[in-house]
Design an enzyme around this catalytic site. Structure first.
Site, short mmCIF file in Angstrom:
data_model
loop_
_atom_site.label_atom_id
_atom_site.label_comp_id
_atom_site.label_asym_id
_atom_site.label_seq_id
_atom_site.Cartn_x
_atom_site.Cartn_y
_atom_site.Cartn_z
N LYS A 193 29.41 -48.13 -40.72
CA LYS A 193 29.48 -49.16 -39.74
C LYS A 193 28.28 -49.00 -38.75
CE LYS A 193 31.18 -47.95 -35.76
NZ LYS A 193 31.39 -46.53 -35.70
N GLU A 289 23.68 -43.06 -33.91
CA GLU A 289 23.97 -42.06 -34.74
C GLU A 289 23.81 -42.81 -36.38
OE1 GLU A 289 28.22 -41.40 -34.06
OE2 GLU A 289 27.35 -39.51 -33.21
#
Length: 338
Positions: A193, A289
């Site tokens: 995600k 990230e």
């Protein structure tokens, strides 16, 4: 009541201390050497610098050099450092984990094993432990500032055994925890995600730079992301429906609204170069990230599921833009029917 040590005093580490305290547990918050200024701020009674919310009352704080003390007598550990630091912190903690019943993992991402194979973070943590411990994957749409402020939040905990018990362990009136045995599915959604949120941010950046909305593009990217997640979960033997629940659609929705990966994508959509955008966010202590995750994810797929090479166009388009200098049209085309 358990004694819980949270490893990592960043936004999510400090935030999850709130529901764990509210659930009646004793909570300790340990910071890495990168977190010393965060611990200093909350010890001075200031709001946490990342969440802007005060640390929950009664949480004991520990500096980087006090790891052994922070873990002494604890029976549950929450690993809440960024994905890049998970292996190092797991190695540091491993000698002090006698008596620990489980590790709750809020970190998301991939990691290479000693042979260069890309694996999910729960497997990477398990490889560092001298004694096997249950690893509970923590996923779902949980913004750290909202968790810390006790706003209504739905998380999902995934474990091979007794996930319902671990869900009850952390549930409060504000922080409600669903449960599943599909740990790999939750972990894949949690990691990817962050990647797909970059594409959602690109649409927002195009809107901001041109003054005209690109909402249709953002919605198309959202739908394509979920379709690709379902394909990958099915190939891995995970439950494809996990992609449509809290761990997948729910977490992607909230990350695409305001997460750091979305912000990074917005910078790209406004015309900033990939390397420049990342450097500025890192300088502001904003971890993106999705950038390392997309590189590791594409290698993961090459190693484990080469048959999916043409089935994940949006994932590969994000990689091309972020790591190969390809233009944004690649993401736009991959988000639309083809």
């Amino acid at each position: 009541m358990s004694t819980i040590t949270i490893l990592g005093a960043g936004a999510m580490g400090s935030a999850i201390a709130t529901p764990l305290r509210d659930a009646g547990h004793q909570v300790r918050l340990w910071g890495t050497h990168l977190d010393d200024h965060l611990i200093a701020a909350v010890r001075d009674g200031k709001p946490h610098p990342r969440t802007k919310v005060p640390l929950a009352g009664g949480v004991a704080t520990f500096l980087a050099g006090d790891l052994a003390s922070a873990l002494d007598g604890a029976d549950v550990v929450v690993l809440a450092v960024s994905s890049a630091g998970v292996i190092d912190i797991a190695q540091l903690a491993a000698p002090h984990l006698a008596g620990i019943r489980a590790v709750l993992l809020t970190s998301k991402g991939f990691a290479p094993d000693h042979e260069g194979r890309i694996i999910l973070l729960p497997q990477a943590v398990e490889a560092q432990l001298a004694t096997p411990l249950p690893i509970v994957a923590v996923g779902g749409p949980c913004k750290a500032n909202e968790v810390a402020a006790r706003r209504p939040t739905a998380a999902i905990y995934a474990a091979a055994e007794d996930p319902q018990g671990w869900a009850r362990f952390a549930t409060t009136d504000a922080y409600r925890v669903a449960h599943t045995t599909d740990r790999d599915g939750v972990e894949l959604c949690a990691a990817l995600k962050n990647v797909y949120a970059i594409a959602l941010g690109v649409a927002d950046g195009l809107t901001e730079s041109g003054g005209e909305p690109f909402h249709d593009l953002k919605a198309a990217a959202f739908g394509q992301a979920l379709a690709e997640l379902r394909r990958l979960l099915a190939a891995e033997g995970a439950d494809p429906w996990t992609a449509l629940g809290l761990a997948g659609a729910g977490d992607l929705e909230v990350t695409g609204l305001s997460g750091r990966n979305k912000v990074y994508g917005t910078r790209l959509g406004k015309g900033q170069g990939a390397d420049e955008a990342l450097a500025e966010m890192v300088a502001a202590e904003q971890t993106v990230e999705g950038v390392p995750a997309v590189a590791l994810a594409t290698t993961f797929i090459q190693q484990r599921h080469p048959e999916l090479a043409g089935e994940l166009p949006l994932l590969h388009a994000i990689h091309a833009v972020v790591h190969e200098g390809t233009g944004l049209q690649r993401i736009i085309d991959a988000a639309l029917p083809h």
